[in-house]
Scaffold this motif. Structure first.
Motif, PDB file in Angstrom:
ATOM      1  N   GLU A 157      -0.837   0.694  -3.598  1.00 58.07           N
ATOM      2  CA  GLU A 157       0.443   1.064  -2.992  1.00 58.07           C
ATOM      3  C   GLU A 157       0.736   2.549  -3.171  1.00 58.07           C
ATOM      4  O   GLU A 157       1.175   3.233  -2.227  1.00 58.07           O
ATOM      5  CB  GLU A 157       1.573   0.227  -3.581  1.00 58.07           C
TER       6      GLU A 157
ATOM      7  N   SER B 147       0.959   5.123   0.096  1.00 58.60           N
ATOM      8  CA  SER B 147       2.351   5.479   0.382  1.00 58.60           C
ATOM      9  C   SER B 147       2.473   6.922   0.877  1.00 58.60           C
ATOM     10  O   SER B 147       2.134   7.871   0.174  1.00 58.60           O
ATOM     11  CB  SER B 147       3.204   5.297  -0.878  1.00 58.60           C
TER      12      SER B 147
ATOM     13  N   LEU C 272       2.202   1.148   4.792  1.00 56.46           N
ATOM     14  CA  LEU C 272       2.732   1.969   3.710  1.00 56.46           C
ATOM     15  C   LEU C 272       2.636   3.457   4.015  1.00 56.46           C
ATOM     16  O   LEU C 272       3.270   4.275   3.358  1.00 56.46           O
ATOM     17  CB  LEU C 272       1.971   1.686   2.413  1.00 56.46           C
TER      18      LEU C 272
END
Length: 353
Positions: free
Chosen positions: A252, A256, A297
């Protein structure tokens, strides 16, 4: 970073000429000039830069895009490409200095490089590492030997780096994103049934960092760090641009806000040539395939891969078939950037003749 064993050029008459071995040897503005010329060639500009010239294309490994794009590109520049299959179509070759040649090799690179230099105007080499001893193979011994003994420019068609793929990748990124400086580039390790060469991964971080991008590397475990030569070079490039270089294991955090994602698999160097011990670390990356959830993301990122690519292992169909995927454009760009690079080498030779 360890000093290079081979200088990025050679003596041609009284002038020092250049090889195209690695983009480490070329400044950003020089590479940008090649990219700008490639864009013009892609738009329809013509060139006869290789008229009356020939290029030997020596393949120690198989190829689809590389052979096709080089042969066509040389012809479009008015030159002649001579394909040599070093696996079966030429003599087995030795490249170590001082070796007693009592095994399979019939010819030494010293003579091969010197003789080819009498026939052709450039020599292009494709030779992957043998996955036996990284400390030896990290020195790129075969193409380095050609560069030492040839008296014409040597072009790297992929060894432990892939500079032509770097150019094609950067051209695709510039076409998609415009100015790439300060944008975030994510190189993500992806699954594959077997360990692969680190060449494209090395090259991806070299090029992205040289052009002022914030570079992230996502790996299942830090055993997948690349050779320190390329890690350090990328870190130094980023520092010079005031950008960041980060090694991450958190999916993540890595995805991101990324602007560009590049997917590639490679083997862990601590297990080089003895891959059984790598299995538990490779298993950590079972969920690293690029999919829609990961791409969501990002900052509407582009996604690319050097090809060939295993669908639904490395990248999900839905991502490959989306407008974000630059892999086909990047593959086409191989033709244009290689023409621009060969044109630059030929122009340099003509100017210094």
């Amino acid at each position: 970073m360890k000093a290079r064993l081979v200088e990025p050029g050679f003596l041609y008459g009284n002038q020092v000429m250049r090889h195209f071995l690695t983009t480490e040897d070329w400044k950003q503005d020089e590479l940008q000039s090649i990219l700008d010329r490639a864009r013009a060639l892609k738009a329809g500009a013509s060139s006869s830069a290789l008229t009356g010239k020939s290029v030997a294309l020596v393949f120690f490994n198989p190829s689809l895009r590389t052979r096709t794009s080089f042969e066509i590109g040389i012809a479009q520049l008015g030159g002649q490409g001579i394909v040599l299959d070093a696996r079966a179509g030429t003599w087995p070759m030795e490249f170590e200095d001082g070796v007693v040649m009592d095994a399979d090799a019939e010819e030494h690179v010293v003579e091969a490089a010197k003789v080819l230099s009498r026939y052709v105007d450039m020599i292009a080499i494709r030779c992957f590492p043998k996955f036996q001893n990284w400390q030896a193979e990290r020195e790129d011994p075969l193409i380095s030997a050609f560069a030492r003994h040839a008296t014409v420019p040597i072009v790297n068609m992929e060894t432990i780096v892939h500079p032509c793929q770097e150019l094609a990748m950067m051209l695709a990124l510039q076409e998609k994103h415009g100015r790439v400086a300060n944008k975030t580039f994510l190189l993500t390790w992806v699954p594959h049934p077997k360990p692969l060469n680190t060449a494209v991964a090395n090259s991806a971080i070299l090029m992205a960092s040289k052009f002022g991008m914030n570079v992230r590397m996502l790996v299942p475990d830090e055993v997948y760090r690349l050779d320190e030569r390329y890690m350090s070079a990328a870190q130094e490039n980023c520092a010079a641009h005031g950008t960041s270089f980060d090694l991450l294991t958190d999916i993540e955090a890595a995805y991101s806000g990324a602007d560009a994602v590049y997917a590639k698999s490679w083997g862990a160097l601590p297990f080089y040539g003895q891959w059984e011990g790598e299995a538990p670390y490779r298993a950590k990356g079972r969920d690293f395939m690029v999919d829609d959830a990961k791409m969501a993301l990002t900052r509407n990122a582009s996604i690319s891969h050097c090809l060939p690519m295993r669908r639904n292992v490395k990248i999900a169909d839905s991502v490959v078939d989306s407008s974000a995927f630059l892999g086909i454009e990047e593959a086409e760009n191989r033709l244009h950037v290689q023409k621009a690079m060969l044109e630059a080498l030929a122009r340099d030779m003509d100017l210094r003749a």
